[in-house]
Design a protein around this motif. Structure first.
Motif, PDB file in Angstrom:
ATOM      1  N   LEU A 247       0.825  -1.202   0.000  1.00  0.00           N
ATOM      2  CA  LEU A 247       0.000   0.000   0.000  1.00  0.00           C
ATOM      3  C   LEU A 247       0.859   1.252   0.000  1.00  0.00           C
ATOM      4  N   SER A 248       0.247   2.389  -0.367  1.00  0.00           N
ATOM      5  CA  SER A 248       0.898   3.686  -0.269  1.00  0.00           C
ATOM      6  C   SER A 248       1.348   3.909   1.183  1.00  0.00           C
ATOM      7  N   ALA A 251       3.624   1.538  -2.287  1.00  0.00           N
ATOM      8  CA  ALA A 251       2.942   0.791  -3.329  1.00  0.00           C
ATOM      9  C   ALA A 251       3.927   0.381  -4.427  1.00  0.00           C
ATOM     10  N   PRO A 291      -3.766  -2.737  -5.550  1.00  0.00           N
ATOM     11  CA  PRO A 291      -4.798  -2.420  -4.560  1.00  0.00           C
ATOM     12  C   PRO A 291      -5.347  -1.008  -4.719  1.00  0.00           C
ATOM     13  N   GLY A 292      -4.722  -0.179  -5.536  1.00  0.00           N
ATOM     14  CA  GLY A 292      -5.227   1.171  -5.751  1.00  0.00           C
ATOM     15  C   GLY A 292      -6.423   1.172  -6.688  1.00  0.00           C
ATOM     16  N   TYR A 299      -0.938   7.778  -5.128  1.00  0.00           N
ATOM     17  CA  TYR A 299      -0.306   6.826  -4.222  1.00  0.00           C
ATOM     18  C   TYR A 299       1.203   7.058  -4.183  1.00  0.00           C
TER      19      TYR A 299
END
Length: 375
Positions: A247-248, A251, A291-292, A299
Protein backbone atom coordinates in the motif's frame (compact mmCIF):
# COMPACT_ATOMS: atom_id res chain seq x y z
CA UNK A 1 8.62 -12.12 1.84
CA UNK A 2 5.88 -12.15 4.45
CA UNK A 3 3.59 -9.48 5.78
CA UNK A 4 2.93 -7.96 9.17
CA UNK A 5 -0.44 -6.24 8.92
CA UNK A 6 -1.46 -3.93 11.73
CA UNK A 7 -4.30 -1.70 12.83
CA UNK A 8 -2.61 1.10 14.67
CA UNK A 9 -3.77 3.88 16.92
CA UNK A 10 -6.11 3.23 19.84
CA UNK A 11 -4.27 5.84 21.91
CA UNK A 12 -5.58 6.28 25.44
CA UNK A 13 -7.94 9.27 25.66
CA UNK A 14 -9.76 8.80 28.96
CA UNK A 15 -9.29 12.33 30.23
CA UNK A 16 -5.67 11.86 31.35
CA UNK A 17 -3.16 14.62 30.49
CA UNK A 18 -1.96 14.53 26.88
CA UNK A 19 1.60 13.66 27.97
CA UNK A 20 0.26 10.41 29.44
CA UNK A 21 -1.57 9.35 26.31
CA UNK A 22 -0.03 6.29 24.71
CA UNK A 23 -0.54 4.58 21.38
CA UNK A 24 -0.95 0.89 20.73
CA UNK A 25 -0.54 -1.33 17.71
CA UNK A 26 -2.82 -4.31 17.16
CA UNK A 27 -0.54 -6.57 15.18
CA UNK A 28 -1.46 -9.56 13.01
CA UNK A 29 1.36 -11.53 11.37
CA UNK A 30 0.50 -13.73 8.39
CA UNK A 31 2.31 -17.09 8.20
CA UNK A 32 5.73 -16.41 9.68
CA UNK A 33 8.43 -18.26 7.68
CA UNK A 34 10.40 -21.25 9.05
CA UNK A 35 13.02 -20.45 11.67
CA UNK A 36 11.57 -17.15 12.85
CA UNK A 37 10.67 -16.90 16.53
CA UNK A 38 10.30 -13.24 17.41
CA UNK A 39 9.11 -10.04 15.74
CA UNK A 40 10.80 -6.92 17.10
CA UNK A 41 8.99 -3.66 16.29
CA UNK A 42 10.60 -0.23 16.75
CA UNK A 43 8.35 2.84 16.86
CA UNK A 44 10.21 6.16 16.70
CA UNK A 45 8.40 9.38 17.62
CA UNK A 46 8.97 12.90 16.33
CA UNK A 47 11.17 13.71 19.34
CA UNK A 48 13.58 10.94 18.36
CA UNK A 49 12.71 8.53 21.18
CA UNK A 50 12.18 4.91 20.15
CA UNK A 51 9.87 2.37 21.80
CA UNK A 52 10.78 -1.26 21.07
CA UNK A 53 8.21 -4.04 21.50
CA UNK A 54 8.30 -7.76 20.66
CA UNK A 55 5.81 -10.40 19.58
CA UNK A 56 6.41 -14.15 19.61
CA UNK A 57 6.10 -15.89 16.24
CA UNK A 58 5.00 -19.41 15.31
CA UNK A 59 6.51 -20.47 11.95
CA UNK A 60 3.82 -21.36 9.45
CA UNK A 61 1.10 -19.94 11.68
CA UNK A 62 -0.55 -16.58 12.17
CA UNK A 63 0.36 -14.57 15.27
CA UNK A 64 -1.53 -11.73 16.94
CA UNK A 65 -0.78 -9.35 19.76
CA UNK A 66 -1.04 -5.79 21.03
CA UNK A 67 2.04 -3.57 21.37
CA UNK A 68 1.20 -0.86 23.93
CA UNK A 69 2.81 2.22 25.45
CA UNK A 70 3.81 3.75 22.11
CA UNK A 71 4.28 7.45 21.27
CA UNK A 72 1.44 9.34 19.60
CA UNK A 73 1.75 11.81 16.74
CA UNK A 74 4.00 11.29 13.72
CA UNK A 75 5.94 8.06 14.13
CA UNK A 76 8.10 5.74 12.06
CA UNK A 77 7.46 2.00 12.37
CA UNK A 78 10.01 -0.67 11.46
CA UNK A 79 10.00 -4.42 12.14
CA UNK A 80 12.69 -7.12 12.35
CA UNK A 81 12.17 -10.90 12.55
CA UNK A 82 14.64 -12.80 14.72
CA UNK A 83 15.52 -16.50 14.78
CA UNK A 84 15.69 -16.56 18.59
CA UNK A 85 12.89 -16.43 21.13
CA UNK A 86 11.91 -12.96 22.30
CA UNK A 87 13.03 -13.84 25.83
CA UNK A 88 16.54 -14.58 24.56
CA UNK A 89 16.78 -11.64 22.16
CA UNK A 90 19.16 -8.76 22.79
CA UNK A 91 20.16 -5.57 21.03
CA UNK A 92 22.94 -7.56 19.36
CA UNK A 93 20.54 -10.17 17.89
CA UNK A 94 20.82 -10.15 14.09
CA UNK A 95 17.51 -10.13 12.18
CA UNK A 96 16.80 -12.62 9.41
CA UNK A 97 13.96 -10.52 7.97
CA UNK A 98 13.48 -6.74 7.97
CA UNK A 99 10.93 -4.19 6.82
CA UNK A 100 11.36 -0.74 5.37
CA UNK A 101 10.35 2.01 7.84
CA UNK A 102 6.79 3.27 7.35
CA UNK A 103 5.69 6.72 8.51
CA UNK A 104 2.22 7.06 10.04
CA UNK A 105 0.41 9.29 12.53
CA UNK A 106 -1.01 7.88 15.77
CA UNK A 107 -3.84 9.95 17.17
CA UNK A 108 -5.94 9.24 20.28
CA UNK A 109 -8.90 7.04 19.50
CA UNK A 110 -8.05 6.63 15.79
CA UNK A 111 -7.41 3.38 13.96
CA UNK A 112 -5.22 3.64 10.84
CA UNK A 113 -4.35 0.75 8.48
CA UNK A 114 -0.67 -0.16 8.19
CA UNK A 115 1.14 -2.89 6.31
CA UNK A 116 4.77 -3.84 6.87
CA UNK A 117 6.33 -5.92 4.10
CA UNK A 118 9.12 -8.13 5.41
CA UNK A 119 12.08 -8.99 3.21
CA UNK A 120 15.05 -11.27 3.74
CA UNK A 121 17.89 -9.40 5.44
CA UNK A 122 21.05 -9.10 3.39
CA UNK A 123 24.61 -9.55 4.55
CA UNK A 124 27.88 -8.21 3.26
CA UNK A 125 31.47 -9.12 3.86
CA UNK A 126 33.72 -6.07 3.97
CA UNK A 127 37.43 -6.26 3.23
CA UNK A 128 39.52 -3.12 3.74
CA UNK A 129 42.82 -2.61 1.96
CA UNK A 130 45.11 0.37 2.54
CA UNK A 131 46.88 1.65 -0.57
CA UNK A 132 50.06 3.21 0.85
CA UNK A 133 51.99 3.21 -2.41
CA UNK A 134 52.78 6.26 -4.52
CA UNK A 135 50.20 7.56 -6.95
CA UNK A 136 50.23 5.84 -10.31
CA UNK A 137 51.34 2.44 -9.00
CA UNK A 138 47.91 0.80 -8.81
CA UNK A 139 47.15 -2.31 -10.81
CA UNK A 140 44.72 -2.67 -13.67
CA UNK A 141 41.17 -3.71 -12.98
CA UNK A 142 39.65 -6.80 -14.55
CA UNK A 143 37.03 -6.67 -17.24
CA UNK A 144 34.08 -4.61 -16.07
CA UNK A 145 35.85 -3.56 -12.85
CA UNK A 146 36.98 -0.20 -11.56
CA UNK A 147 40.62 0.77 -12.03
CA UNK A 148 43.07 0.83 -9.14
CA UNK A 149 45.19 3.93 -8.50
CA UNK A 150 46.89 4.70 -11.80
CA UNK A 151 45.50 1.54 -13.47
CA UNK A 152 43.20 1.38 -16.46
CA UNK A 153 39.57 0.36 -16.14
CA UNK A 154 38.51 -2.90 -17.71
CA UNK A 155 36.34 -3.06 -20.78
CA UNK A 156 33.04 -1.25 -20.21
CA UNK A 157 34.09 0.41 -16.93
CA UNK A 158 32.30 -0.45 -13.68
CA UNK A 159 28.87 -2.08 -13.76
CA UNK A 160 27.31 1.03 -12.23
CA UNK A 161 28.77 3.08 -15.07
CA UNK A 162 26.83 0.96 -17.57
CA UNK A 163 23.53 2.39 -16.29
CA UNK A 164 24.82 5.79 -15.17
CA UNK A 165 22.54 7.56 -17.67
CA UNK A 166 19.50 6.25 -15.74
CA UNK A 167 20.74 7.07 -12.25
CA UNK A 168 18.80 9.98 -10.76
CA UNK A 169 16.33 10.40 -13.62
CA UNK A 170 13.05 12.13 -12.77
CA UNK A 171 9.65 11.86 -14.48
CA UNK A 172 7.68 15.05 -13.90
CA UNK A 173 3.97 15.60 -14.57
CA UNK A 174 3.24 19.14 -13.30
CA UNK A 175 -0.21 20.61 -12.74
CA UNK A 176 -0.79 23.84 -14.67
CA UNK A 177 -4.39 24.85 -13.89
CA UNK A 178 -6.67 23.37 -11.23
CA UNK A 179 -10.10 22.32 -12.52
CA UNK A 180 -11.35 20.73 -9.27
CA UNK A 181 -10.06 20.10 -5.76
CA UNK A 182 -8.37 16.89 -6.92
CA UNK A 183 -7.97 17.52 -10.66
CA UNK A 184 -5.74 19.73 -12.80
CA UNK A 185 -4.95 20.41 -16.45
CA UNK A 186 -1.50 19.43 -17.76
CA UNK A 187 -1.55 21.48 -20.98
CA UNK A 188 -2.55 25.06 -21.74
CA UNK A 189 -3.68 24.52 -25.34
CA UNK A 190 -5.47 21.80 -27.24
CA UNK A 191 -4.82 18.28 -26.04
CA UNK A 192 -3.08 16.02 -28.58
CA UNK A 193 -5.24 13.14 -29.71
CA UNK A 194 -4.97 9.41 -29.10
CA UNK A 195 -2.05 7.51 -30.57
CA UNK A 196 -3.83 4.46 -31.96
CA UNK A 197 -0.67 2.60 -32.97
CA UNK A 198 1.11 3.30 -29.67
CA UNK A 199 -1.41 4.01 -26.87
CA UNK A 200 1.32 4.64 -24.28
CA UNK A 201 2.20 7.81 -26.19
CA UNK A 202 -1.35 9.22 -26.37
CA UNK A 203 -2.14 12.78 -25.36
CA UNK A 204 0.43 15.10 -23.78
CA UNK A 205 3.96 13.79 -23.25
CA UNK A 206 4.76 15.49 -19.95
CA UNK A 207 8.14 13.76 -19.74
CA UNK A 208 9.82 12.27 -22.80
CA UNK A 209 13.53 11.62 -22.34
CA UNK A 210 15.81 9.21 -24.19
CA UNK A 211 19.10 7.89 -22.86
CA UNK A 212 21.54 5.23 -24.09
CA UNK A 213 22.70 2.33 -21.95
CA UNK A 214 26.47 1.97 -21.69
CA UNK A 215 28.50 -1.22 -21.52
CA UNK A 216 29.45 -3.59 -24.31
CA UNK A 217 27.28 -3.28 -27.42
CA UNK A 218 24.76 -6.12 -27.54
CA UNK A 219 25.76 -7.63 -24.18
CA UNK A 220 22.74 -8.36 -21.94
CA UNK A 221 22.50 -6.52 -18.62
CA UNK A 222 20.01 -6.58 -15.76
CA UNK A 223 19.57 -3.14 -14.18
CA UNK A 224 18.09 -2.96 -10.68
CA UNK A 225 16.12 0.26 -10.17
CA UNK A 226 14.81 1.87 -6.99
CA UNK A 227 11.55 3.55 -8.01
CA UNK A 228 10.08 6.28 -5.79
CA UNK A 229 7.43 8.94 -6.24
CA UNK A 230 3.71 9.72 -6.10
CA UNK A 231 1.40 8.92 -9.02
CA UNK A 232 -2.17 8.12 -10.00
CA UNK A 233 -3.13 4.48 -10.53
CA UNK A 234 -3.36 3.06 -14.06
CA UNK A 235 -4.55 -0.34 -15.25
CA UNK A 236 -2.55 -2.11 -18.00
CA UNK A 237 -3.77 -5.06 -20.07
CA UNK A 238 -1.55 -7.98 -21.05
CA UNK A 239 1.07 -6.99 -18.45
CA UNK A 240 2.77 -9.09 -15.79
CA UNK A 241 2.56 -7.31 -12.43
CA UNK A 242 5.49 -7.63 -10.07
CA UNK A 243 3.27 -7.20 -7.00
CA UNK A 244 -0.22 -5.92 -6.18
CA UNK A 245 -0.34 -6.01 -2.38
CA UNK A 246 1.80 -3.21 -0.91
CA UNK A 247 0.00 0.00 0.00
CA UNK A 248 0.90 3.69 -0.27
CA UNK A 249 3.48 5.06 0.51
CA UNK A 250 5.25 1.83 -0.50
CA UNK A 251 2.94 0.79 -3.33
CA UNK A 252 4.52 -1.31 -6.09
CA UNK A 253 3.39 -0.34 -9.58
CA UNK A 254 5.88 -2.31 -11.67
CA UNK A 255 4.52 -4.26 -14.64
CA UNK A 256 6.23 -5.79 -17.67
CA UNK A 257 4.77 -5.62 -21.17
CA UNK A 258 1.20 -5.02 -22.24
CA UNK A 259 -0.53 -1.75 -23.06
CA UNK A 260 -2.48 0.92 -21.14
CA UNK A 261 -6.18 0.15 -20.87
CA UNK A 262 -8.37 2.32 -23.13
CA UNK A 263 -11.13 2.19 -20.49
CA UNK A 264 -9.85 5.37 -18.79
CA UNK A 265 -7.48 8.25 -19.43
CA UNK A 266 -5.30 8.03 -16.33
CA UNK A 267 -1.61 8.77 -16.81
CA UNK A 268 1.08 6.37 -18.05
CA UNK A 269 4.60 6.12 -16.60
CA UNK A 270 6.80 3.97 -18.83
CA UNK A 271 10.41 2.84 -19.33
CA UNK A 272 10.76 1.61 -22.93
CA UNK A 273 13.86 -0.43 -23.78
CA UNK A 274 14.79 -0.84 -27.44
CA UNK A 275 17.84 -3.05 -27.93
CA UNK A 276 20.36 -2.52 -30.76
CA UNK A 277 18.70 -5.30 -32.79
CA UNK A 278 15.28 -3.63 -32.51
CA UNK A 279 13.66 -5.83 -29.84
CA UNK A 280 11.46 -3.68 -27.58
CA UNK A 281 10.13 -4.14 -24.03
CA UNK A 282 7.89 -1.71 -22.15
CA UNK A 283 8.03 -1.49 -18.35
CA UNK A 284 5.25 0.41 -16.55
CA UNK A 285 5.74 2.08 -13.17
CA UNK A 286 2.19 2.88 -11.93
CA UNK A 287 0.27 -0.37 -12.45
CA UNK A 288 -1.54 0.05 -9.14
CA UNK A 289 -4.99 -1.42 -9.78
CA UNK A 290 -5.33 -3.29 -7.39
CA UNK A 291 -4.80 -2.42 -4.56
CA UNK A 292 -5.23 1.17 -5.75
CA UNK A 293 -8.15 2.51 -7.76
CA UNK A 294 -8.44 4.91 -10.67
CA UNK A 295 -10.81 7.31 -8.93
CA UNK A 296 -9.23 10.68 -8.08
CA UNK A 297 -6.50 9.07 -5.95
CA UNK A 298 -2.72 9.21 -5.90
CA UNK A 299 -0.31 6.83 -4.22
CA UNK A 300 3.20 6.91 -2.87
CA UNK A 301 5.35 4.33 -4.67
CA UNK A 302 8.62 2.97 -3.30
CA UNK A 303 9.93 -0.35 -4.64
CA UNK A 304 12.80 -2.04 -6.46
CA UNK A 305 12.49 -3.72 -9.84
CA UNK A 306 14.74 -4.97 -12.64
CA UNK A 307 14.78 -4.15 -16.32
CA UNK A 308 16.73 -6.08 -18.94
CA UNK A 309 18.62 -4.29 -21.68
CA UNK A 310 21.58 -4.80 -23.97
CA UNK A 311 24.60 -2.55 -24.07
CA UNK A 312 23.86 0.38 -26.39
CA UNK A 313 20.09 0.04 -25.92
CA UNK A 314 17.91 3.11 -26.29
CA UNK A 315 15.85 3.72 -23.15
CA UNK A 316 12.89 6.08 -23.39
CA UNK A 317 11.35 7.51 -20.22
CA UNK A 318 7.76 8.68 -20.72
CA UNK A 319 5.04 10.22 -18.59
CA UNK A 320 1.97 10.67 -20.80
CA UNK A 321 -1.49 12.05 -20.09
CA UNK A 322 -4.11 10.85 -22.61
CA UNK A 323 -6.72 13.53 -21.85
CA UNK A 324 -4.39 16.27 -20.52
CA UNK A 325 -6.15 16.14 -17.15
CA UNK A 326 -4.61 14.39 -14.15
CA UNK A 327 -5.18 13.86 -10.43
CA UNK A 328 -3.46 16.32 -8.15
CA UNK A 329 -1.17 15.18 -5.35
CA UNK A 330 -4.05 14.49 -2.93
CA UNK A 331 -3.36 10.99 -1.58
CA UNK A 332 -5.23 7.66 -1.62
CA UNK A 333 -8.66 8.91 -0.51
CA UNK A 334 -11.20 7.74 -3.10
CA UNK A 335 -13.55 10.60 -4.03
CA UNK A 336 -15.49 12.33 -6.80
CA UNK A 337 -12.77 14.89 -7.46
CA UNK A 338 -13.90 17.28 -4.76
CA UNK A 339 -11.44 16.23 -2.02
CA UNK A 340 -7.72 16.90 -1.70
CA UNK A 341 -7.03 15.43 1.72
CA UNK A 342 -3.54 13.90 2.05
CA UNK A 343 -0.78 15.42 -0.12
CA UNK A 344 2.12 12.97 -0.33
CA UNK A 345 5.73 13.75 0.53
CA UNK A 346 7.89 10.67 0.05
CA UNK A 347 10.66 10.20 2.67
CA UNK A 348 14.15 8.77 2.25
CA UNK A 349 14.69 9.76 -1.38
CA UNK A 350 17.81 8.23 -2.89
CA UNK A 351 20.84 10.58 -2.62
CA UNK A 352 21.60 10.10 -6.33
CA UNK A 353 18.14 11.42 -7.20
CA UNK A 354 18.42 14.42 -4.89
CA UNK A 355 21.88 15.25 -6.24
CA UNK A 356 20.77 14.99 -9.88
CA UNK A 357 17.74 17.26 -9.36
CA UNK A 358 18.89 20.18 -7.17
CA UNK A 359 15.96 22.43 -8.15
CA UNK A 360 13.28 19.92 -7.09
CA UNK A 361 12.04 20.24 -3.51
CA UNK A 362 11.62 16.69 -2.24
CA UNK A 363 10.68 18.02 1.22
CA UNK A 364 7.42 19.65 0.10
CA UNK A 365 4.28 18.28 -1.62
CA UNK A 366 4.75 18.55 -5.38
CA UNK A 367 1.98 20.24 -7.36
CA UNK A 368 1.55 17.35 -9.74
CA UNK A 369 3.02 13.85 -9.95
CA UNK A 370 6.57 12.52 -10.17
CA UNK A 371 8.65 9.34 -10.30
CA UNK A 372 12.39 8.95 -9.74
CA UNK A 373 14.85 6.22 -10.70
CA UNK A 374 18.04 5.29 -8.86
CA UNK A 375 20.36 2.51 -10.06
Amino acid sequence: MFFATALVGMACSSGEPAAEDAGAIQLAVVAAPPGTACLRVAVTGASGGTAVRTLGLKPGSASQGTLAGLPVGAVSVKAEALDVACSAASAASIPSWVSEPVSIVLTPGAVVPLQLVMQKAGQIKVTVDWNTGAAGTGGAAGAGGAAGAGGAAGAGGSLLDVAATLNGKLFLAPCLTDTAAAVCQTTMGACPGANVSDPALSGALLTDTTVTLGGTLGKPYTVLLHVQGEVEAKRYTGSVDQESISLSPHANGFAVGGVPTPADSYGVYMVRVTNPGGAKTDYFLNSLVPPGVSNHTTYGVDYTASIKAEGGATIRLVASDANCSQIRNCGPVENAGNVCAQPIVQPNIEPAVVSANPSFDFQAPYRGQWVSLAV
